[in-house]
Each structure stands twice: as C-alpha cells, then as structure tokens.
Design an enzyme around this catalytic site. Structure first.
Site, PDB file in Angstrom:
ATOM      1  N   CYS A   1      11.184  -7.146   8.641  1.00 57.34           N
ATOM      2  CA  CYS A   1      10.094  -6.475   9.435  1.00 57.34           C
ATOM      3  C   CYS A   1       8.474  -5.959   9.013  1.00 57.34           C
ATOM      4  CB  CYS A   1      10.574  -5.845  10.547  1.00 57.34           C
ATOM      5  SG  CYS A   1       9.202  -4.978  11.277  1.00 57.34           S
TER       6      CYS A   1
ATOM      7  N   GLU B   1      -0.704  -3.485  18.657  1.00 61.65           N
ATOM      8  CA  GLU B   1      -0.447  -5.381  19.183  1.00 61.65           C
ATOM      9  C   GLU B   1       0.185  -6.229  20.073  1.00 61.65           C
ATOM     10  OE1 GLU B   1       0.262  -7.325  15.234  1.00 61.65           O
ATOM     11  OE2 GLU B   1      -2.150  -8.390  15.284  1.00 61.65           O
TER      12      GLU B   1
ATOM     13  N   CYS C   1       5.041  -9.688  25.576  1.00 63.12           N
ATOM     14  CA  CYS C   1       5.575  -8.821  24.290  1.00 63.12           C
ATOM     15  C   CYS C   1       5.116  -7.668  23.668  1.00 63.12           C
ATOM     16  CB  CYS C   1       6.110  -9.974  23.246  1.00 63.12           C
ATOM     17  SG  CYS C   1       7.109  -9.078  22.069  1.00 63.12           S
TER      18      CYS C   1
ATOM     19  N   CYS D   1       7.415   1.917  13.566  1.00 67.77           N
ATOM     20  CA  CYS D   1       9.044   1.930  13.070  1.00 67.77           C
ATOM     21  C   CYS D   1       9.664   2.531  12.557  1.00 67.77           C
ATOM     22  CB  CYS D   1       9.515   0.318  14.080  1.00 67.77           C
ATOM     23  SG  CYS D   1      11.408   0.955  14.416  1.00 67.77           S
TER      24      CYS D   1
ATOM     25  N   CYS E   1      13.557  -2.412   8.558  1.00 72.00           N
ATOM     26  CA  CYS E   1      14.423  -3.210   8.334  1.00 72.00           C
ATOM     27  C   CYS E   1      14.225  -4.027   7.737  1.00 72.00           C
ATOM     28  CB  CYS E   1      14.874  -4.344   9.830  1.00 72.00           C
ATOM     29  SG  CYS E   1      15.536  -3.360  10.918  1.00 72.00           S
TER      30      CYS E   1
ATOM     31  N   CYS F   1       8.241 -13.433  16.167  1.00 68.80           N
ATOM     32  CA  CYS F   1       9.449 -12.566  15.911  1.00 68.80           C
ATOM     33  C   CYS F   1       8.554 -11.311  14.350  1.00 68.80           C
ATOM     34  CB  CYS F   1      10.112 -12.852  15.957  1.00 68.80           C
ATOM     35  SG  CYS F   1      11.863 -11.906  15.683  1.00 68.80           S
TER      36      CYS F   1
HETATM   37  S1  SF4 Z   1      13.174  -5.540  13.226  1.00 69.15           S
HETATM   38 FE1  SF4 Z   1      11.491  -3.674  12.787  1.00 69.15          FE
HETATM   39  S2  SF4 Z   1      10.301  -2.668  14.940  1.00 69.15           S
HETATM   40 FE2  SF4 Z   1      13.068  -3.984  15.085  1.00 69.15          FE
HETATM   41  S3  SF4 Z   1      13.853  -1.694  14.549  1.00 69.15           S
HETATM   42 FE3  SF4 Z   1      13.510  -2.727  12.522  1.00 69.15          FE
HETATM   43  S4  SF4 Z   1      12.032  -2.215  11.495  1.00 69.15           S
HETATM   44 FE4  SF4 Z   1      11.747  -1.586  14.151  1.00 69.15          FE
END
Ligand code: SF4
Length: 350
Positions: free
Chosen positions: A122, A95, A108, A115, A119, A342
């Site tokens: 996220c 995306e 973006c 990833c 986090c 975000c």
């Molecule tokens: S916010 Fe999401 S994409 Fe960004 S580093 Fe943390 S886990 Fe990875």
C-alpha cells in the site's frame, strides 16, 4: 476564522446547541444543515429562508469552510475522477476518488492523513501516520465531489466507501459523526446499505462499530490465506490473526444481516495458487460472505518484486473459488490510469 465555530465540525445535536447558544431556536439547525450539505453553500448571506438578523449572527459567530480541490484528474476511460483537496492546515493535500458505474456514483473517501498500519502493498504505508482527518475534512471531500458532479449536470454521490487513505475505524468518533451527517435526511440522505467501511481488521474497532447498531457494509482486507503470509503483508495480523477476523465477520453478519466482504489482493504466484484457494475454502466455506479479488496495483516505491496476475489468471482464480462454493468477484480496477485504484490513494505536502 479564529474563534468562530466551524459548523461542519458539528453533528446535528451540536449544531442545535450552537443555535440555542446564539439565542436562536433549535429548528434553525436543520435549516442550516440543509443549506450546508444539500445546497453546499458556504455563505450565510445566501441562506434565504432565514431572517437577516440570524444570518448576521451566524456570520459573527460561525464559519463554513470548503475544501479547495487543488487537483482534479479525470480517467481517460470516464470511469473515475481523482481529487486532491487542500486541507485547511494548508500543508497537506488529501486524495479522494469518484467511481462512475452506470447510475452509481461512488465516493471513495479518506479518513486519515497517512496510515500507521504499514501494509507492504500500500502506498499509504510509505508515508506513515500523520494525523486523523477532522469531521469537516471527511465530509468536505463529499461536498467537493458533489460540487464537481453538480457542475457537470450529473447526479450526486449515491454510494460511499471508506476505502481511501487511512483506517476509518481508527478515527472512530469522526467516522461515526460523519456517518450521522451522511445518513441524515436533511444532509446527504445516503442509507446504510449504500455505505461500506473497509478495515485492515482491528478487532476492537469492529466490536465498537457493532455497538453502534448500524447496518453499513463491512469489508475486511484479508489478502492472504495463512497467518505467516498475512503478518508479512499486514503487520496488524500479528495482533489480530485470521481466525479472529473470520470469527468477527460471522458475528457481524449475524448481527446486521449483511454479507461481509473479504478483500483479497492477488499477487502472482503468492496469493493466487491452488494452495491459497484450498485454504480460503477452509476458512470461509459455509459462511455467507464474498471474496473480492483485487489484482495488486502498481504502487510507486513499494516492493517491486510484487507482480499482478494477468486478467486470465485472475479469472482462473475466481473459478477456483467458485468451484469451492465461495462467492468471488473481481474488482474492476477503475481509475488505474490516474493512480486512483485500490492502494494508490495518497496525500502530499504542498
Ligand atoms: S492497506 Fe494501506 S491504508 Fe489500509 S490499513 Fe494497510 S497501510 Fe493502512
């Protein structure tokens, strides 16, 4: 396309070497560059300023792929469009988002599938790391967005933020090569001041970026006001704690003259307290930076106890920072109705 050179995976010097390798002159590479990135062509036969025999040689030896937009979702507020591009491996859709604000068209883009930094706030953290996106997959998102804008008779992408899925600085070579195409006058011709990369704060990658001597914007996901909380929200903090992040942000500013942005997710009762404002003042006071406040977005399946502050509470927190001489802005959450805000970009299997 087996055995064919995939031209969008090549930087300009690599494209020049390729042109020479098929018996052509170097300058043809720039012509090809323009056709691919400015006219967004993928058919050699349409490259009208090149001799027929060159076009035939290119068709025999090379290919230009295009990412197919499988899904395009337009925000009901006309301020964001979310794209789901089918990758060439035909298993994944990645995306990207177009943000529309006055004359500004900001793309973006994503740089990894998934990833690995985990986090807690996220969407990508649920997926984990799958693989890096290739150069052509990164650039392909921009071409797809420009195709969309062109078809609408709109202006093309003016700004780029590497804030989609993944940590762009961890896919360093492809990210830097993508920048060389994005910034080149015969390709996208977008200057360093209109490009920003966001990072969770992997310090060696930021140092590597500094060695490239670019002046792109740097946005660091800070999100918490002490190491205990940040390590809970962002496991990467255990390795690279807040003090080191602030230190490298200062060095980045000294080297580039760019004011570093600290992205700060507002979670009701956790990161929007007086204690938080005081701690941010201590950490960031007297240093020319900006705090970008981002009320946490609803993310499916992730920590349901996390609540976003109201608009009024968000505004109050920004005043608290202003009162402490910190520059603070509130990020307008464009595209929330299309899950394009975000922390909400993702990928999926088909
Ligand atoms: S916010 Fe999401 S994409 Fe960004 S580093 Fe943390 S886990 Fe990875």
């Amino acid at each position: 396309m087996d055995g064919l050179k995939r031209l969008k995976n090549l930087t300009l010097p690599e494209l020049e070497s390729f042109a020479v390798s098929i018996g052509e002159q170097k300058f043809r590479a720039k012509q090809i560059f323009k056709w691919i990135y400015q006219k967004r062509l993928s058919d050699f036969s349409e490259m009208s300023n090149m001799p027929k025999n060159l076009r035939a040689a290119l068709s025999e030896n090379a290919s230009i792929s295009k990412l197919e937009p499988r899904r395009i979702i337009e925000s009901s507020h006309n301020d964001a469009v979310k794209f789901g591009f089918l990758l060439d491996d035909s298993k994944h859709i990645v995306e990207s988002v177009l943000l529309i604000d006055g004359d500004r068209r900001t793309a973006c883009v994503s740089s990894q599938l998934g990833c690995g930094l985990g986090c807690t706030f996220c969407e990508k953290a649920i997926i984990g790391f799958i693989r890096h996106l290739t150069l052509e997959e990164i650039i392909g998102q921009l071409i797809g967005i420009n195709d969309y804008l062109f078809a609408k008779g709109d202006r093309l992408v003016t700004n780029i933020v590497f804030m989609g899925m993944g940590e762009a600085l961890s896919n360093f070579d492809n990210f830097i090569n993508a920048l060389s195409i994005i910034m080149h006058e015969d390709a996208f011709n977008i200057g360093a001041r209109r490009i920003t990369v966001s990072t969770a704060g992997v310090i060696p990658s930021i140092e590597r970026l500094m060695r490239e001597d670019l002046t792109i914007g740097l946005a660091i996901s800070l999100n918490a006001w002490n190491n205990e909380l940040r390590s809970e929200m962002m496991p990467v903090n255990k390795k690279y704690p807040i003090e080191r992040l602030v230190d490298i942000a200062k060095r980045y500013h000294n080297q580039t003259g760019r004011r570093v942005t600290f992205e700060y997710v507002l979670i009701k009762g956790v990161t929007d307290t007086d204690e938080a404002a005081n701690a941010l003042q201590k950490l960031l006071g007297g240093f020319p930076c900006k705090v970008n406040l981002i009320p946490v977005n609803p993310v499916s399946n992730v920590n349901n106890s996390v609540q976003s502050p109201s608009d009024r509470q968000t505004e109050e927190f920004s005043y608290k920072l202003h009162d402490r001489n910190l520059a603070a802005t509130v990020r307008k959450s464009r595209g929330q109705d299309i899950m394009g805000a975000c922390g909400q970009l993702t990928m999926y299997y088909i």
